[in-house]
Design a protein around this motif. Sequence first.
Motif, PDB file in Angstrom:
ATOM      1  N   THR A  77       0.832  -1.204   0.000  1.00 36.93           N
ATOM      2  CA  THR A  77       0.000   0.000   0.000  1.00 36.93           C
ATOM      3  C   THR A  77       0.869   1.257   0.000  1.00 36.93           C
ATOM      4  O   THR A  77       0.619   2.197  -0.759  1.00 36.93           O
ATOM      5  CB  THR A  77      -0.953  -0.016   1.213  1.00 36.93           C
TER       6      THR A  77
ATOM      7  N   ASP B 125      -6.727  -2.154  -4.054  1.00 40.61           N
ATOM      8  CA  ASP B 125      -5.891  -2.738  -3.004  1.00 40.61           C
ATOM      9  C   ASP B 125      -6.663  -3.874  -2.333  1.00 40.61           C
ATOM     10  O   ASP B 125      -7.891  -3.865  -2.306  1.00 40.61           O
ATOM     11  CB  ASP B 125      -5.547  -1.638  -1.990  1.00 40.61           C
ATOM     12  N   GLU B 126      -5.923  -4.832  -1.780  1.00 39.57           N
ATOM     13  CA  GLU B 126      -6.536  -5.994  -1.118  1.00 39.57           C
ATOM     14  C   GLU B 126      -7.506  -6.704  -2.058  1.00 39.57           C
ATOM     15  O   GLU B 126      -8.616  -7.102  -1.675  1.00 39.57           O
ATOM     16  CB  GLU B 126      -7.257  -5.564   0.171  1.00 39.57           C
TER      17      GLU B 126
END
Length: 360
Positions: free
Chosen positions: A48, A149-150
């Motif tokens: 991140t 993200d994720e």
Amino acid sequence: MEESPFPYQGPLEPSQVIGRDLLVDDLIRRVTGRKVTALLGPRRYGKTSLLRRVAADLAEVSTVWVDLYEVTSMADVAVRFDDALAVTKGPLAALARRFSLEASLNLGALKVALSGPARARPDPAVSFHRLLEVLVRMAESSPTLLVIDEFSSVARVEGAAGAMRTAFQHHYRTLGLVFAGSQPSMMRTLFSERPQPFYGQADLVYIGPLDAAAIDDIVRQGFDNTGRKAGRLAGLIYDLTGGHPQRAMQLADACWHHTPPGGSGHDNWADGLSQVRHDSADTMERLYSQYNPSERRVLRALALSGSIYGAEAELLDLAKSTAQNARRVLLDSGELTEAGGKLRIVDPILADWIRNRFPL
Ligand SMILES: Nc1ncnc2c1ncn2[C@@H]1O[C@H](COP(=O)(O)OP(=O)(O)O)[C@@H](O)[C@H]1O
Ligand SMILES: [Mg+2]
């Protein structure tokens, strides 16, 4: 109180990202060249932080940042995209508002609408589809980087990855698209092992541990800038962590807190390490108890000897086939990594806890 130069919880500010220059350049080149990219690496390796830095460095491009951490339903996914579009800044903000209105979407209000009375509740799949169209239209009007993200969590949500593929597959030249994820097995399934259409074409970029020089830079700068000396602390941190970014920062932070202004971090290594061991002991114990017996044996053999087949494994009654299975499970969940043919426990503090708890 003086603020520690070693933050170790959550992502860093773009300017705090050190030792990742090659990766930053590489990702900027791919985004600018409109290559769909997947950034893969264990939890807390700085994915991140790295992508925030990339977004900050791409001055002419505005970023839409979607965090899919632990989404479990289409409603979750749609709300995360809605939130992301609602907080978009720069030239994208006005575009997001305009195109949403045209798509009859009340940007930033999906969560409320979805928890309203059943009659008035929108269909999350339809909302999601519209939000994706809004995104594509924004990207057509202004340079856009979409960071998801994720991403591994979407594998659990029926239809979500498919909806994104449908929306983006003919527009991947229009927007910069980067996926990031920590769960190796899910990321591999989506992007490489049984490549899905569209996702299978993504470039895979791996983020590894920080090298010894980077750890040295980080530790030295942090101590120097706060009127202290690092001494040979960086080497000690590197030896224990193998360059695990978050654990290295946590140890540096603990040593720093034990070091008065003018003092040497190196002299406080033992205290810093005890502190981290003490602070993480309960968590490690709980974590360890969640593994099944063969997984525990594999972890113990690895922590002690670096191998799951040697003398230590025999002493632990670890049969070859059992070891193989547990190894696969632990690799899939991201507990272990394999680099250069060498298997390692990702979290050096877990490995350290095991060595101290079960000295053979
Ligand atoms: N380039 C870096 N330099 C120093 N520390 C880093 C770096 N990247 C990550 N970290 C450390 O790791 C922690 C977690 O970073 P984060 O970006 O949230 O990881 P991820 O997204 O991979 O889980 C940060 O709080 C920081 O302590
Ligand atoms: Mg992250």
